[in-house]
Structures are given as C-alpha cells and as structure tokens.
Write a protein that holds these residues in place. Structure first.
Motif, PDB file in Angstrom:
ATOM      1  N   THR A 393      48.807   9.903 -62.549  1.00  0.00           N
ATOM      2  CA  THR A 393      49.157  10.014 -63.988  1.00  0.00           C
ATOM      3  C   THR A 393      49.780  11.569 -64.182  1.00  0.00           C
ATOM      4  OG1 THR A 393      47.360   8.718 -64.483  1.00  0.00           O
ATOM      5  CG2 THR A 393      48.323   9.983 -66.356  1.00  0.00           C
ATOM      6  N   SER A 394      50.765  11.462 -65.108  1.00  0.00           N
ATOM      7  CA  SER A 394      51.401  13.002 -65.418  1.00  0.00           C
ATOM      8  C   SER A 394      51.497  13.074 -66.848  1.00  0.00           C
ATOM      9  CB  SER A 394      52.793  12.983 -64.822  1.00  0.00           C
ATOM     10  OG  SER A 394      53.794  11.943 -65.160  1.00  0.00           O
ATOM     11  N   ILE A 395      51.725  14.042 -67.362  1.00  0.00           N
ATOM     12  CA  ILE A 395      51.780  13.964 -68.979  1.00  0.00           C
ATOM     13  C   ILE A 395      53.119  15.214 -69.226  1.00  0.00           C
ATOM     14  CG2 ILE A 395      50.215  16.107 -68.941  1.00  0.00           C
ATOM     15  CD1 ILE A 395      49.366  14.891 -71.757  1.00  0.00           C
ATOM     16  N   VAL A 396      53.723  14.710 -70.457  1.00  0.00           N
ATOM     17  CA  VAL A 396      54.962  15.512 -70.819  1.00  0.00           C
ATOM     18  C   VAL A 396      54.678  15.850 -72.154  1.00  0.00           C
ATOM     19  CG1 VAL A 396      57.320  15.624 -71.179  1.00  0.00           C
ATOM     20  CG2 VAL A 396      56.439  14.419 -69.134  1.00  0.00           C
ATOM     21  N   PHE A 397      54.873  17.281 -72.779  1.00  0.00           N
ATOM     22  CA  PHE A 397      54.847  17.737 -74.021  1.00  0.00           C
ATOM     23  C   PHE A 397      56.151  18.220 -74.283  1.00  0.00           C
ATOM     24  CE2 PHE A 397      50.775  18.487 -72.047  1.00  0.00           C
ATOM     25  CZ  PHE A 397      49.656  18.170 -73.109  1.00  0.00           C
ATOM     26  N   PHE A 398      56.477  17.316 -75.442  1.00  0.00           N
ATOM     27  CA  PHE A 398      57.838  17.843 -76.190  1.00  0.00           C
ATOM     28  C   PHE A 398      57.380  18.775 -77.481  1.00  0.00           C
ATOM     29  CE2 PHE A 398      61.221  16.863 -79.249  1.00  0.00           C
ATOM     30  CZ  PHE A 398      61.944  17.780 -79.004  1.00  0.00           C
ATOM     31  N   VAL A 399      57.616  20.029 -77.460  1.00  0.00           N
ATOM     32  CA  VAL A 399      57.293  20.780 -78.388  1.00  0.00           C
ATOM     33  C   VAL A 399      58.487  21.220 -79.157  1.00  0.00           C
ATOM     34  CG1 VAL A 399      56.051  22.897 -79.238  1.00  0.00           C
ATOM     35  CG2 VAL A 399      55.087  21.504 -77.032  1.00  0.00           C
ATOM     36  N   ALA A 400      58.644  20.742 -80.535  1.00  0.00           N
ATOM     37  CA  ALA A 400      59.781  20.964 -81.404  1.00  0.00           C
ATOM     38  C   ALA A 400      59.824  22.602 -81.703  1.00  0.00           C
ATOM     39  CB  ALA A 400      59.920  19.939 -82.298  1.00  0.00           C
ATOM     40  N   SER A 401      61.245  22.997 -81.867  1.00  0.00           N
ATOM     41  CA  SER A 401      61.028  24.274 -82.649  1.00  0.00           C
ATOM     42  C   SER A 401      61.646  23.915 -84.145  1.00  0.00           C
ATOM     43  CB  SER A 401      62.081  25.073 -81.948  1.00  0.00           C
ATOM     44  OG  SER A 401      63.578  24.641 -82.321  1.00  0.00           O
ATOM     45  N   SER A 402      61.964  24.997 -84.995  1.00  0.00           N
ATOM     46  CA  SER A 402      62.274  24.520 -86.203  1.00  0.00           C
ATOM     47  C   SER A 402      63.775  24.207 -86.239  1.00  0.00           C
ATOM     48  CB  SER A 402      61.975  25.759 -87.339  1.00  0.00           C
ATOM     49  OG  SER A 402      60.637  26.137 -87.363  1.00  0.00           O
ATOM     50  N   ALA A 403      64.440  24.541 -85.216  1.00  0.00           N
ATOM     51  CA  ALA A 403      66.016  24.121 -85.170  1.00  0.00           C
ATOM     52  C   ALA A 403      66.232  22.651 -85.672  1.00  0.00           C
ATOM     53  CB  ALA A 403      66.475  24.401 -83.916  1.00  0.00           C
TER      54      ALA A 403
END
Length: 762
Positions: A393-403
């Motif tokens: 199992t793996s995990i990916v975090f997409f962390v958004a900026s204010s752009a």
C-alpha cells in the motif's frame, strides 16, 4: 508505523480530516502474463529465470512481438511497469544472433542513462557473453571514447551528446552507423516544447546519416501515460508507429488524499500557506518512519522545505542526512549520492523539483507529497507513481496552494482522477529551430539538389537562404558547408540560451569551489547580487554576478529570510498573421511578438511567518525573446463605460481566469503559456488580453488558443459563475485585495459581453 496504520490514524484525526476534500482509494490489481515470444533468443530465458521471471507482462510480450516483426513501436504504461524489458530483450536477442548489430539508447538525462545501464549490465553479466555496453556522455573519459566508437554494441547517451558529440563526428562512428539496428528513446513524454522540437530535428539528422551508411534502424520508444503517445512518436521520428498500451504490471493499493489548507481569512479567500502545510505532512511521515518523496514546483520551495525538515531531524551534532534535497543545479556527483542513499534506505525524505519525476530507480518509497499542482495531469500521475513501486500500500497527498489552478484541481478532484492526460505538443518545423538543425545537417553531410530533410517543409528554400548568407556553397549540384564555426556548439536543445552560469562558493578565500549551475533565463530571478541562494538547505548570499563570464560568486551566511525577485514583462509587435472579429464581433489576432523581461527588485521574506522584511534593487540587462501570441482587443462597447480602476480590475480578473483554463484546455503545463492584460497595449493601443508561448519561436499553443476562443471564454465564465465567493477569491478572478470589491462583478460582466460578441461573429 506502516501506510495502512497511518491511513487508519489519519481517518480518525478530526483536525486533519476537516481539510480533506476527497480521499480516493485505488484498488490493487494483479499482474497479467503472457509467455515469452518464440522469436526471442532462447539464451535469454535462463538469466531471467534466475531472477524469478518465467513469463512476461502482457505489454512486454506484445511490444517484443511487434519489434521482432520489424515495426517501430511506442510503449505507454505507468511508472514501474517494466518498460525497460520491452527494449532490452529484443536488442540483446538481435546482438546474440548477429554480433555486428548495434543499438543506440537515448535518455533525457545523464542520471537516467546511468540508472538504466546498471540494470542492462546485470543482465549481460548473467548471460556471460561479450556484449559491450557503454555510456557516452560529457563525463566519459577521453581515453575510453575511442574504444566505445569502435567496439560498443550498445551505446547509451542523451540527446545533447548525440547532437553535439556524435552526429557532427559521424566519420569516427562508422561501425555504429553501418550496423545500427535499433534506436531506443525512453521517457518521450519529456520531449515537449523546445526540447521535443529540437530532438525531432536531431532525429532527422540521425536518420539522414544512417541512410548515408546504408542502415535502416527501427525505433523503440517508451513513455509514461500521455494523451497522444502515437502522435508524439510519429512527430519525433517522422514515421508511423505501433502503439502498445495494454499494461499487465501489478499495482498495490494506493490512497490519494486531496488536502486543501484551512482558510485563515474567509473574507479575502486566503488559505494557510502550502509550504508550512507540506512541512507538517512530510514531518509526520518522517516521525513515523515512512520513506517519502515531496515534489515542489520551484527550486526555492525545495530549499525552504529542506531547511525546515532538516531542523526537525538533526542530531545533537547538527547532522541531518536523513533529509535531502534534489534538483537541477546540484552537481552530478551529489545527485548520484542522493539516488544511492534512497535506494539503500539511508534517506527517509527527499524534497525534489520534477528532476526526480523520471523513471530513475530510487527504490520503493511508501509516500509521495505534491506541494501544489505540478502543472499537468501527466506530471501529477508520474510524480504520484514514485510511491508504491512495490506491491504494498502507498499514499499520495496532493496539498493545494492558494493559486487558482491548485484550487480548481482540489475542488474538482474528478478532473484530476478521471481527466485524460495532456497532449505533448511540439513543433519541429518552427523556423527558429529548423534552420539551426538544417545548418548542423549541412555541416555533417552536403545536401544535393532536391534533397529532403526528413519531412521538413521547403528544404530547397532553406538551402537557397543559407547560400545567400554565405553559409553554404552550391557546387556541382551540391550544397557544401563553408562557414568556419561549428554549428552544433551554438545550439542548446533544452533552452534558447546555450550557456549555463556556474555557481562558485567563495566562503573559504583559499579554496573556491563550484557547487552548482543554473540556466541563463533563471539567473536574474535567483542569482542577482544580494540574493539569498539556497543549496541543500544551506544559505548563501550572492556577492557578485558576472553576466559576461557566466559566473556567480556566493558566500555562506546565516540569515532568517530568503529572497524572491519580481519580473517585469513588456511586449512589442513583430507581425500579424491572422485576425478577425472586427466590427460587431470580438476583435482577435494571432502573430509574432518580442517579449522583453527585466528583474528590477527583490523582496526579503522571513522564514516561518513569511512576512515581507523589505526589498532591494536589481540592476541586470534585459532579456529578449521572439515568440508567437494571440490577443483580444476589447472594443469601446465593452469597456467604455467603466472607470479606469474598474477596467483594470475587471481585466485582471479575466486574466486570472484565463490562467486557470488555458493550460487545462490547451493541455499543456501552466508554465508553457503566459497570460497578461494591458489597459493600453502597445500592440493594439487599446485594452487587450494576450496569451503567448513561453518558448522562443513558439510551439503553437497561442495559435491553438486563437482557434478555441469560444471554449476558453465559456470555461472562464463557468468557473466564475459557480464559485461561491461573493467578491472574488484565488479560485476564480483572484483575491479581493488584488481585484477590488467589484472586480468579480466587472470581470463577469465583461466576459459575458466578450462571449456574446464572439458567438455573434461566428
């Protein structure tokens, strides 16, 4: 703690989950196999069996069958799906049967070349046969080069070395070119824009030289997932290709977490900074012993994150080797050391630009953090694929900026998850690029009357032009090179500028050392005098920038801030190629422009709080670029009733919306095109919205935008109509602090009128 335990813990963490917009779980899938193709040399089976490989994935078997039938092939499957076997096995099979056969491998970077060669060496050693495989690049010792030219069965290189070190000296490579059977080009999705357009012309030169020596090699191309792999392969090679995309490789379960930082000012639509949020998430992975990679969009963000994370893990002696940075500009020896550390498990966290996006083997990482949207769907999946290279199992975090583009992606996760990856767009017939390579081709071999140059248009006109310019001489139906210079040395495949700047550490007066390099277009932003340059989290101040000698002198400092420069852009018109919409319509035009960029000042920004501590002036020369652009001229009926500030804020809002939709619907990276507005444009002398290609000569993006104006304007209006904010925010027209309290209203009104006039005209 493993990834499964971490996911259970995070799902129970109410504070974390408040900012999770979507948690997608992609199920694992089993491998699909097929037997070895019967035409493959049987001697390959024993060494593969010792590795536990008794059959092939479906795409591997399919690709090998097509190659052995004599077809040009492009293989398109996800990261870590075993594409290397698709070309290594048929190449080795051919050499085993015909020891005179030769193969040429092209990789976009030296790092990838070195990585792939090590795997090939292992297979050859296990075969216990004399198949000579060599890497030929700028690091190859002079003493070894003659042996490689004479005896190399497989020559591994990069496009830059092929362009400047092999093709111009083809008479030293007769053995290779006479017997060349296969040309392998890996990671073709990276060959877009200027780099791809240059490579297509390098391949035209390569095929021309092969024809001269009587060889007719096959192409084997490999790519990560993009929308148009067969079209891209055809454009690069000038030939039809067979597409293989039936992926049979297994994949473990993958969690994708869409994380939107908390709102800190609801009225202005401002969210917590993406860098501190990524620091917290990567720090959590570090503390729990989960090996991870974090991708940041800029070199500056890489270095800021590395500094933060090193502070978290340093021991009493100040050592923090568990955290490393990785980006272009680091010396090759340092990058190889980091790659080895990742494979060996000695590094727990690496923070990288897209330099580690390619298929370099960095071991089996468990987690990936995207610090902002990488710019394209294809890049996002390529980066996410760096985690979970085993079946676990793996995990990916997409962390958004204010752009705005980040906010669009995090609020539309289905677009991220289900949208087809982008088309890779290039233009080999760009006159700026084509003419340069035509010179190189003429230097390598004379052109004859009525000769072709691949499928390039009007080669006879290029011959005549170069003859009139005293670069070629026409004698006995042949065009001979007569200039004194060496044309390949003046052409950079990756950028418009041919030279890089060397970065020299002068902290120790007795021992100056080179610690990195940087391209000419980035230097004014990051290496101006008094800039804080960061390298592996260590701060240096730029003492002197010698623009003529291409050198920057830096000194180690300890300060509590970093610097960020402001770039001013001005445009001037060179030529109009198309225009319409005059009268009752919406006037638009497409043509050639000159873009002039100048850095005039920089800001000092405090670590942690990110507050502005002041500014300084920058005194550097302007940099000019010729490119293509399209523009809308706003008629008086749309903007004549608005006050000056209202017009400016409305146009800024539309420009911000175009910056969101243009990369999405042109299917390119956000850095490939630039959108600006001018209240009184020097091009039209009226209010104008302008989209231009960010590469010299242009690659056709603005021309594509010219032909899809209705779609772009419709999508802009759709975003602003469905955005819940009252007066503007980073997800639509921009924050109120930029566009004013009425900016959203005026932008919406102007957009409706623009779209109505465009529709009426069509």
């Amino acid at each position: 703690m493993n990834v499964d335990q971490l996911t259970e813990f995070l799902r129970r963490d109410q504070e974390f989950m408040e900012n999770v917009v979507r948690w997608e779980e992609l199920p694992a899938h089993e491998a699909q196999y097929r037997p070895f193709p019967s035409a493959l040399d049987s001697r390959l089976r024993e060494p593969l069996a010792k590795r536990g490989i008794y059959q092939l994935y479906t795409h591997q078997a399919h690709a090998i069958e097509e190659i052995l039938r004599g077809h040009d092939v492009v293989v398109v499957t996800p990261t870590a799906s075993g594409k290397t076997m698709c070309y290594n096995l048929p190449v080795l099979s051919e050499i085993l049967r015909n020891p005179d056969a030769r193969a040429l491998y092209l990789f976009p970077t030296k790092a990838l070349s070195a990585d792939q060669v090590s795997e090939l060496y292992e297979l050859i050693e296990a075969l216990d046969v004399d198949i000579k495989t060599y890497t030929y690049d700028g690091d190859t010792p002079g003493s070894a080069r003659k042996a490689i030219r004479q005896a190399g069965h497989i020559v591994v290189t990069n496009p830059d070395m092929l362009h400047s070190g092999i093709l111009p000296h083809h008479t030293k490579w007769v053995k290779l070119f006479e017997n060349l059977k296969y040309i392998v080009i890996d990671e073709i999705h990276t060959y877009r824009g200027v780099f791809g357009s240059n490579l297509a012309n390098v391949l035209r030169r390569l095929i021309r030289i092969c024809d001269f020596y009587g060889a007719h090699p096959q192409f084997i191309l490999c790519s990560a997932t993009i929308a148009n792999p067969d079209e891209l392969a055809c454009t690069l090679t000038g030939r039809p290709v067979t597409l293989v995309n039936d992926n049979g490789a297994p994949m473990g379960k993958r969690h994708i977490v869409f994380y939107n930082p908390p709102v800190v000012n609801r009225q202005l639509g401002i969210r917590a900074g993406v860098v501190p949020q990524v620091r917290n998430i990567t720090g959590m992975l570090l503390k729990n012993g989960i090996q991870s990679i974090t991708f940041a969009r800029s070199r500056l963000n890489v270095e800021v994150l590395v500094k933060y994370l090193k502070e978290m893990v340093k021991d009493p002696l100040g050592n923090a080797g568990r955290v490393r940075g990785y980006r272009s500009g680091y010396l090759a020896t340092q990058r190889r050391e980091i790659e080895r550390g990742l494979r060996a498990g000695k590094i727990d966290a690496v923070v990288s630009t897209n330099a580690l996006e390619l298929g370099i083997d960095i071991g089996a990482l468990d987690a990936c953090v995207l610090c902002g949207y990488p710019g394209t769907i294809a890049s996002a999946w390529q980066q996410a694929g760096r985690a979970g290279r085993r079946k676990e199992t793996s995990i990916v975090f997409f962390v958004a900026s204010s752009a705005a583009l980040d906010q669009f992606m995090v609020t539309h996760p289905d677009y991220f998850l289900k949208q087809s990856p982008e088309n890779a767009l290039l233009n080999p017939d760009n006159l700026y690029i084509l003419l340069n390579h035509f010179k190189c081709a003429a230097y390598e071999l004379p052109f004859e009357d009525n000769d072709s140059f691949g499928n390039a248009p009007a080669p006879d006109q290029l011959m005549e032009y170069l003859t009139e310019s005293n670069i070629l001489r026409h004698v006995d139906h042949r065009y001979h090179w007569m200039a004194e210079d060496f044309p390949a040395s003046e052409i950079s495949l990756r950028s418009a500028a041919s030279e890089n700047f060397v970065i020299i550490d002068i902290t120790d007066p007795a021992h100056h050392r080179v610690i990195g390099e940087m391209d000419r277009y980035t230097v004014p932003m990051l290496l101006h005098e008094n800039a804080i340059y960061m390298h592996e989290g260590i701060q240096y101040q730029v003492e002197q920038l010698d623009f003529d000698a291409c050198k920057a002198y830096i000194r180690h400092v300890e300060v509590g801030y970093y610097t960020d420069a402001d770039l001013n852009v001005s445009l001037s018109l060179l030529d109009i190629e198309q225009e319409d919409g005059q009268g009752a319509g919406l006037p638009r035009a497409y043509g050639e422009v000159k873009v002039t960029t100048l850095v005039t000042m920089f800001k000092k920004i405090r670590f942690d709080t990110h507050e502005n501590l002041g500014f300084g002036h920058v005194r550097l020369p302007e940099i000019d670029m010729h490119t293509s652009a399209m523009w809308w001229t706003l008629p008086d009926e749309i903007c004549g009733t608005l006050a000056s500030d209202d017009l400016k804020n409305g146009m800024l809002g539309i420009a911000n919306l175009l910056r969101i939709v243009t990369p999405l619907y042109l299917m390119c990276a956000s850095t490939d095109v630039v959108v600006i507005y001018q209240v009184k444009s020097p091009i039209t002398d009226k209010p104008s919205l302008i989209i231009y290609d960010a590469t010299p000569g242009g690659i056709g993006l603005s021309q594509k935008a010219y032909g899809m104006q209705d779609l772009l304007l419709e999508k802009c209006l759709d975003i602003v109509d469905h955005c819940p904010c009252e007066n503007g925010c980073p997800s639509c027209v921009g924050p109120v602090g930029e566009v004013g309290s009425l900016g959203k209203k005026h932008a919406t009104q102007m957009l409706r009128e623009m779209l109505q006039r465009a529709r009426d005209r069509s």
